[in-house]
Design a protein around this motif. Structure first.
Motif, PDB file in Angstrom:
ATOM      1  N   THR A  35       0.890  -1.159  -0.011  1.00 23.29           N
ATOM      2  CA  THR A  35      -0.053   0.127  -0.071  1.00 23.29           C
ATOM      3  C   THR A  35       0.775   1.180  -0.057  1.00 23.29           C
ATOM      4  O   THR A  35       0.332   2.244   0.009  1.00 23.29           O
ATOM      5  N   PHE A  36       2.122   0.967   0.039  1.00 25.02           N
ATOM      6  CA  PHE A  36       3.241   2.068   0.085  1.00 25.02           C
ATOM      7  C   PHE A  36       4.358   1.894  -0.895  1.00 25.02           C
ATOM      8  O   PHE A  36       4.614   0.500  -0.819  1.00 25.02           O
ATOM      9  N   ASP A  37       5.054   2.777  -1.126  1.00 27.67           N
ATOM     10  CA  ASP A  37       6.461   2.510  -1.738  1.00 27.67           C
ATOM     11  C   ASP A  37       7.366   3.353  -1.594  1.00 27.67           C
ATOM     12  O   ASP A  37       7.115   4.588  -1.968  1.00 27.67           O
ATOM     13  N   TYR A  38       8.604   3.355  -0.737  1.00 29.80           N
ATOM     14  CA  TYR A  38       9.361   4.300  -0.528  1.00 29.80           C
ATOM     15  C   TYR A  38      10.353   4.413  -1.526  1.00 29.80           C
ATOM     16  O   TYR A  38      11.276   5.331  -1.431  1.00 29.80           O
ATOM     17  N   GLY A  39      10.422   3.320  -2.317  1.00 27.84           N
ATOM     18  CA  GLY A  39      11.283   3.429  -3.286  1.00 27.84           C
ATOM     19  C   GLY A  39      10.857   3.656  -4.921  1.00 27.84           C
ATOM     20  O   GLY A  39      10.141   4.579  -4.753  1.00 27.84           O
ATOM     21  N   HIS A  40      11.370   2.736  -5.879  1.00 31.00           N
ATOM     22  CA  HIS A  40      10.788   3.073  -7.111  1.00 31.00           C
ATOM     23  C   HIS A  40      10.386   1.993  -7.839  1.00 31.00           C
ATOM     24  O   HIS A  40      10.984   1.508  -8.836  1.00 31.00           O
ATOM     25  N   ALA A 218      10.819  13.001  -1.758  1.00 32.12           N
ATOM     26  CA  ALA A 218      11.077  11.620  -1.169  1.00 32.12           C
ATOM     27  C   ALA A 218      12.333  11.370  -0.667  1.00 32.12           C
ATOM     28  O   ALA A 218      13.356  11.096  -1.400  1.00 32.12           O
ATOM     29  N   PHE A 219      12.499  11.197   0.491  1.00 35.09           N
ATOM     30  CA  PHE A 219      13.924  11.152   1.244  1.00 35.09           C
ATOM     31  C   PHE A 219      14.252   9.551   0.953  1.00 35.09           C
ATOM     32  O   PHE A 219      13.510   9.003   0.665  1.00 35.09           O
ATOM     33  N   ARG A 220      15.525   9.375   1.357  1.00 32.70           N
ATOM     34  CA  ARG A 220      16.154   8.045   1.309  1.00 32.70           C
ATOM     35  C   ARG A 220      15.730   7.252  -0.053  1.00 32.70           C
ATOM     36  O   ARG A 220      16.289   7.396  -0.998  1.00 32.70           O
ATOM     37  N   GLN A 221      14.936   6.114   0.130  1.00 29.80           N
ATOM     38  CA  GLN A 221      15.183   5.078  -0.776  1.00 29.80           C
ATOM     39  C   GLN A 221      14.960   5.572  -2.418  1.00 29.80           C
ATOM     40  O   GLN A 221      15.453   5.252  -3.612  1.00 29.80           O
ATOM     41  N   ARG A 222      13.617   6.310  -2.466  1.00 30.31           N
ATOM     42  CA  ARG A 222      13.660   6.873  -3.901  1.00 30.31           C
ATOM     43  C   ARG A 222      14.693   7.851  -4.377  1.00 30.31           C
ATOM     44  O   ARG A 222      15.015   7.911  -5.515  1.00 30.31           O
ATOM     45  N   SER A 223      15.023   8.849  -3.360  1.00 28.09           N
ATOM     46  CA  SER A 223      16.156   9.556  -3.859  1.00 28.09           C
ATOM     47  C   SER A 223      17.366   9.035  -4.203  1.00 28.09           C
ATOM     48  O   SER A 223      18.276   9.360  -5.085  1.00 28.09           O
ATOM     49  N   ARG A 224      17.717   7.822  -3.263  1.00 28.84           N
ATOM     50  CA  ARG A 224      18.761   7.044  -3.780  1.00 28.84           C
ATOM     51  C   ARG A 224      18.818   6.564  -5.001  1.00 28.84           C
ATOM     52  O   ARG A 224      20.016   6.314  -5.661  1.00 28.84           O
ATOM     53  N   ALA A 225      17.686   6.074  -5.548  1.00 29.18           N
ATOM     54  CA  ALA A 225      17.505   5.586  -6.901  1.00 29.18           C
ATOM     55  C   ALA A 225      17.468   6.742  -7.861  1.00 29.18           C
ATOM     56  O   ALA A 225      17.748   6.268  -9.259  1.00 29.18           O
ATOM     57  N   THR A 226      17.308   8.071  -7.388  1.00 31.11           N
ATOM     58  CA  THR A 226      17.091   8.840  -8.474  1.00 31.11           C
ATOM     59  C   THR A 226      18.131  10.048  -8.691  1.00 31.11           C
ATOM     60  O   THR A 226      18.627  10.423  -9.754  1.00 31.11           O
ATOM     61  N   VAL A 227      18.766  10.372  -7.675  1.00 27.67           N
ATOM     62  CA  VAL A 227      19.627  11.559  -7.408  1.00 27.67           C
ATOM     63  C   VAL A 227      21.194  11.136  -7.686  1.00 27.67           C
ATOM     64  O   VAL A 227      21.767  10.235  -7.070  1.00 27.67           O
ATOM     65  N   GLU A 228      21.704  11.883  -8.767  1.00 26.68           N
ATOM     66  CA  GLU A 228      22.862  11.290  -9.211  1.00 26.68           C
ATOM     67  C   GLU A 228      24.039  12.417  -8.825  1.00 26.68           C
ATOM     68  O   GLU A 228      25.177  12.296  -8.927  1.00 26.68           O
ATOM     69  N   ARG A 245       5.097  11.409  -1.574  1.00 22.40           N
ATOM     70  CA  ARG A 245       5.201  10.156  -2.550  1.00 22.40           C
ATOM     71  C   ARG A 245       3.630   9.876  -2.829  1.00 22.40           C
ATOM     72  O   ARG A 245       2.620   9.613  -2.174  1.00 22.40           O
ATOM     73  N   MET A 246       3.659   9.308  -4.164  1.00 23.45           N
ATOM     74  CA  MET A 246       2.395   8.659  -4.662  1.00 23.45           C
ATOM     75  C   MET A 246       2.224   7.326  -4.015  1.00 23.45           C
ATOM     76  O   MET A 246       3.281   6.429  -4.232  1.00 23.45           O
ATOM     77  N   SER A 247       1.000   6.757  -3.970  1.00 27.01           N
ATOM     78  CA  SER A 247       0.932   5.439  -3.482  1.00 27.01           C
ATOM     79  C   SER A 247       0.927   4.458  -4.805  1.00 27.01           C
ATOM     80  O   SER A 247       0.199   4.843  -5.790  1.00 27.01           O
TER      81      SER A 247
END
Ligand SMILES: Cc1ncc(COP(=O)(O)O)c(C=O)c1O
Length: 421
Positions: A35-40, A218-228, A245-247
């Motif tokens: 029901t949620f996703d902290y990542g991508h 989106a701190f942590r997981q999502r930004s880890r996947a996105t921010v370079e 974040r969007m569900s």
């Protein structure tokens, strides 16, 4: 009026409507606790890829509303205290209100075309040395005349933001809206053509804007996947202050509408063309036409303009149409310069808005005569019921509209009134 009508008036359920497949897929996610996703994960990345493809932009970020997408876009573009941003007075409030949170100064501009959109000519008089950006809304799905606006922005070194929340599938001179500015946003919430219930996206040609928006939302997981960008990676752990974040459930629901978008566009366009031809000989209540080179996509809003012998009698016409069962109304959201927030500041003064220094005005409260005149003349048709190829419903509307107009033309006008909001 006691007329008996030939066409039965049966409204299908109001949009958003979801296929059984979309309902099964969300139930499956709920069953797995997803029901949620902290990542991508796959639901978010598929939605982002689809919206990036639709707009021809390399970067897309899904967030939890159109309002969040607008806030993130302004933030990520670096709009801040004292920056003036030219925006339409005819738009949804949250095209503009996030600017207040950033301490920026919205400058309301009049409508310049028959659809209520700003034009380069209505923006230009408000340029000052403090102008930093232009924000446009493709109102009701009809594209803004973008070439002169892009040129105005370019010639004056201004950022350009498009609010495409009404304009899923709209194109201008063959190019999709959302592909003209430094950032564009789409609401994917509520009764929007593409709706996950709650949701929104930001698309941009700039990697840094995408990464800054990711850090904000989106701190942590999502930004880890996105921010370079090495200048930004130190902030991944904390983010920059929000969680927007969007569900994944909302992503799946919105995606089901995107997968069906071509059919939706055809159905809405077909219904509108049929209504237009059925009302061709109906005086004084005129569907808004489409400008050459423009495609209003899914036509989030369908409007009739009250003109001629019925001019000034919009509210009376609405009441008479509603008495026949039609779900018509004045359009939602009156011009913003009529709203207390923009006309006089928040109740209690600007101290209620910590991002805005007391005394800083919202400019200008008015006059915006074209926006006033258009809004006071429009009647909104229930576009949220006209998403199926449903000629019976269109015929029922045309029949009742024609009869009401004929009846009202015979009767003396009631005292014209101007609605507030
Ligand atoms: C033009 C426009 N912009 C922004 C928004 C805000 O979108 P949301 O409700 O997803 O926050 C809306 C919502 O109706 C809208 O119509």
């Amino acid at each position: 009026m006691t007329t008996r009508f030939r066409h039965r008036l049966v409204h299908p359920p109001e949009w958003p409507v979801y296929t059984e497949r979309a309902q099964r897929e969300t139930a499956r996610l709920v069953g797995r606790g997803r029901t949620f996703d902290y990542g991508h994960g796959p639901e978010i990345s598929r939605l982002e890829e689809t919206m990036a493809r639709l707009t021809g932009r390399p970067h897309c970020l899904a967030v939890n509303s159109g309002t969040s997408a607008l806030y993130s876009a302004y933030f990520a573009l670096g709009i801040g205290p004292g920056d003036e941003v030219l925006v339409p007075t005819l738009t949804f409030p949250t095209t503009v209100t996030p600017l207040l949170l950033l301490g920026a100064v919205p400058v309301l501009c009049d409508a310049g075309d028959a659809h209520g959109n700003v034009t380069a000519d209505t923006l230009r008089p408000h340029l000052t040395p403090r102008t930093r950006a232009i924000g446009v809304t493709h109102l009701w799905g009809h594209p803004v005349d973008m070439d002169p606006v892009v040129e105005l922005a370019r010639a004056n070194g201004l950022l350009l933001i498009e609010d495409c929340s009404h304009a899923h599938g709209s194109t201008y001179r063959g190019r999709p809206v959302g592909g003209f500015g430094d950032a564009a946003v789409f609401s994917l919430g509520g009764v929007k053509t593409v709706s996950g219930g709650m949701g929104g996206v930001l698309v941009t040609p700039h990697r840094r804007v995408h990464e800054m928006a990711s850090l904000l939302t989106a701190f942590r997981q999502r930004s880890r996947a996105t921010v370079e960008d090495p200048a930004l990676t130190p902030y991944i752990g904390t983010g920059l202050g929000a969680n927007l974040r969007m569900s994944p459930l909302a992503c799946v629901l919105a995606q089901s509408h995107l997968d069906d978008l071509d059919r939706l566009l055809r159905a809405k366009a077909g219904n509108f063309r049929r209504l237009e031809s059925l009302l061709a000989d109906c005086p004084d209540l005129v569907p808004l036409t489409t400008d050459p080179g423009c495609d209003p996509g899914a036509r989030y809003g369908l409007h009739l303009a009250v003109t001629g012998a019925l001019e000034g009698r919009r509210d009376e016409v609405v009441a008479a149409l509603r008495a026949t069962g039609l779900k018509v109304r004045p359009p939602t959201t009156a011009p913003l310069h009529r709203d207390p927030l923009f006309a006089s500041g928040p109740p209690g003064g600007w101290a209620l808005h910590p991002g805005v220094r007391p005394g800083r005005p919202v400019r200008p409260a008015g006059p915006h005569p074209r926006a006033d005149a258009l809004w006071d003349s429009w009647i909104a048709l229930p576009a949220t019921h006209l998403y199926e190829e449903n000629s019976t419903l269109v015929d029922a509307y045309a029949e009742r509209i024609t009869a009401v107009v004929a009846d009202l033309r015979e009767r003396a006008p009631a005292t014209p009134t101007r609605s507030g909001r």
